[in-house]
Design an enzyme around this catalytic site. Sequence first.
Site, PDB file in Angstrom:
ATOM      1  N   LYS A 178       1.438   1.809   7.314  1.00 26.22           N
ATOM      2  CA  LYS A 178       1.771   1.009   8.499  1.00 26.22           C
ATOM      3  C   LYS A 178       2.692   1.770   9.441  1.00 26.22           C
ATOM      4  CE  LYS A 178       0.582  -2.369   9.529  1.00 26.22           C
ATOM      5  NZ  LYS A 178      -0.622  -2.605  10.375  1.00 26.22           N
ATOM      6  N   HIS A 214      -0.813   1.495  16.290  1.00 28.26           N
ATOM      7  CA  HIS A 214      -1.066   0.299  17.112  1.00 28.26           C
ATOM      8  C   HIS A 214       0.015   0.160  18.199  1.00 28.26           C
ATOM      9  CE1 HIS A 214      -4.234  -0.937  14.385  1.00 28.26           C
ATOM     10  NE2 HIS A 214      -3.408  -0.822  13.369  1.00 28.26           N
ATOM     11  N   ILE A 219      -4.592  -9.045  15.908  1.00 27.77           N
ATOM     12  CA  ILE A 219      -3.155  -9.185  16.164  1.00 27.77           C
ATOM     13  C   ILE A 219      -2.427  -7.848  16.161  1.00 27.77           C
ATOM     14  CG2 ILE A 219      -2.525  -9.587  13.745  1.00 27.77           C
ATOM     15  CD1 ILE A 219      -1.115 -11.385  16.896  1.00 27.77           C
ATOM     16  N   ASP A 220      -2.940  -6.843  15.426  1.00 28.00           N
ATOM     17  CA  ASP A 220      -2.318  -5.510  15.449  1.00 28.00           C
ATOM     18  C   ASP A 220      -2.274  -4.946  16.856  1.00 28.00           C
ATOM     19  OD1 ASP A 220      -1.383  -4.829  12.947  1.00 28.00           O
ATOM     20  OD2 ASP A 220      -3.316  -4.127  12.224  1.00 28.00           O
ATOM     21  N   ARG A 271       0.835  -1.201   0.000  1.00 23.65           N
ATOM     22  CA  ARG A 271       0.000   0.000   0.000  1.00 23.65           C
ATOM     23  C   ARG A 271       0.872   1.254   0.000  1.00 23.65           C
ATOM     24  NH1 ARG A 271      -3.699  -1.574   5.106  1.00 23.65           N
ATOM     25  NH2 ARG A 271      -1.718  -2.572   5.673  1.00 23.65           N
ATOM     26  N   TYR A 312      -1.142   4.431  10.710  1.00 28.59           N
ATOM     27  CA  TYR A 312      -1.508   3.467  11.743  1.00 28.59           C
ATOM     28  C   TYR A 312      -0.304   3.258  12.654  1.00 28.59           C
ATOM     29  CZ  TYR A 312      -5.683   2.158   9.083  1.00 28.59           C
ATOM     30  OH  TYR A 312      -6.898   2.172   8.431  1.00 28.59           O
ATOM     31  N   GLU A 316      -5.909   4.824  13.872  1.00 26.55           N
ATOM     32  CA  GLU A 316      -6.856   3.921  14.531  1.00 26.55           C
ATOM     33  C   GLU A 316      -7.545   4.509  15.749  1.00 26.55           C
ATOM     34  OE1 GLU A 316      -2.845   2.879  16.441  1.00 26.55           O
ATOM     35  OE2 GLU A 316      -3.579   3.398  14.428  1.00 26.55           O
ATOM     36  N   VAL A 322     -11.966  -8.734  18.059  1.00 27.62           N
ATOM     37  CA  VAL A 322     -12.228  -7.921  19.251  1.00 27.62           C
ATOM     38  C   VAL A 322     -11.415  -6.634  19.171  1.00 27.62           C
ATOM     39  CG1 VAL A 322     -12.144  -7.873  21.758  1.00 27.62           C
ATOM     40  CG2 VAL A 322     -12.587 -10.022  20.564  1.00 27.62           C
TER      41      VAL A 322
END
Length: 373
Positions: free
Chosen positions: A75, A96, A269-270, A15, A94, A118, A239
Site C-alpha cells: 500500500k 493512487h 475508492i482508491d 499483506r 501502489y 497501478e 470504474v
Amino acid sequence: MRIGIPKEIKNHEYRVGLTPAAVKELVHNGHEVFVEDHAGNGVGFFNEDYLASGATILDTAEAVFQAAELIVKVKEPQAVERTRLKPHHTLFTYLHLAPDVPQTTDLINSGATCIAYETVTDARGRLPLLAPMSEVAGRMSIQAGARCLEKSMAGRGMLLGGVPGVEPAKVVIIGAGVVGQNATAMAVGMGAEVVVLDRSVDALRWLDAQYGNRVRTVYSTSQSIEQHVLSADLVIGSVLLPGAAAPKLITRELVSRMKSGSVIVDVAIDQGGCAETSVATTHAEPTFIVDEVVHYCVANMPGAVARTSTLALNNATLPYVLQIANKGTRKALEDNPHLLAGLNVCRGVVTCESVAQAQNLPYKPAALVLTEV
C-alpha cells in the site's frame, strides 16, 4: 542492490511486499534483502522463512529504510513512512496519488523515485500489476455486498440469489474492466440478476459471449446509470481511468433516490470513488450510511484476504523487482517503457500526467526527467 521490505502499517493491512520465495529469487541474483521483524506474520510467512531464503531481519521499519535502496511495499506509504524516504530511495508500491494531495506533496519533497504498480503497463495497454488485485477486489465486492444486504448491516434483508419462489437481488455493475468482469462472475455464480454498464462495446460483447442471457449488458450513459442504479439492490462501482481520479458517476442526488437499504460497494475508492457520497473506510469500520443507502468503501479490500492477495501480487511484481534490482532503477526504466509508465514522481517532479492534472501541478514526461537525473 539492497532491497527493503517494511511491515505494512495501514489499518488492517496484512499483506507483505515480497514473499520468502521472491526473496530467495532476489538473493539468488546477488542482491541483499532486509525484512522488518514479523513483516509477513499476517499471511503466514515468518522470520524463519525469510531467514531461510537469505534475508536479513531488522528490528524496525526505520532500520529497513536506512539499509535499503529499493523499498518494495503493497500500500501507499503512510505519513510516518514518507518521512523516511530520501533521494537515494526507489519506492515500488501502489500509490493512487490522484486524489491524495498530502501523499503527493510528501513524495515530491522526499526527492525519491516513486514507481506506482497501478500505472505500469504492458504491450497491450493493460495494467498487469493492478490486475491481480482488481481480480481479488472484484470477487470480494460481491461477497461484501451480499453481507451488507443483510438486515444486521442495515441492508434490505435480501439474499443475493433469492430462493425458489422469491426473486434474487438486482446487482448493477458500473464498469466492465477487470474488477467488473470478476464481480460479474461472482454475481452470476450466486444467482443474482446482473446488469453491467460500460462504454466499451467490445467489453460488453465479451460479457455477452461469456454469459448470454444470464447478464444484461447496457451501454453506459447518465440516463442508463440513473435507471439501473435506482432499481438496484446492490451497486458495484468499478470504474477506472488509469492514474486519474475516478469520475463521479453516481451523484449525491441519485443516492438520495435509491432504495432504502440498498448497497453501494465503491471499488474505485482508491482513486477517490465513483459516487459523490463515497468516503474511504477501513476494514475496522467498513461501512457508513447516507440517505439509508449502505456504503462499503474500504480502500484496501484485498487486504482482507491477505495471503491470496500477497501471492497473486508477487506473481505479477517479481519480474519488475528483478529488473530494477539487476539493472539499477534508471537503466531498468530506460529499457522498459512499460515500467517507465509506472513512474509517478521522480526527484521532486511529477511524471504522471493524470496526477499532475488532478492536482494542478507542474508535469514533466518521465523520459525527460530521467535524462536530467
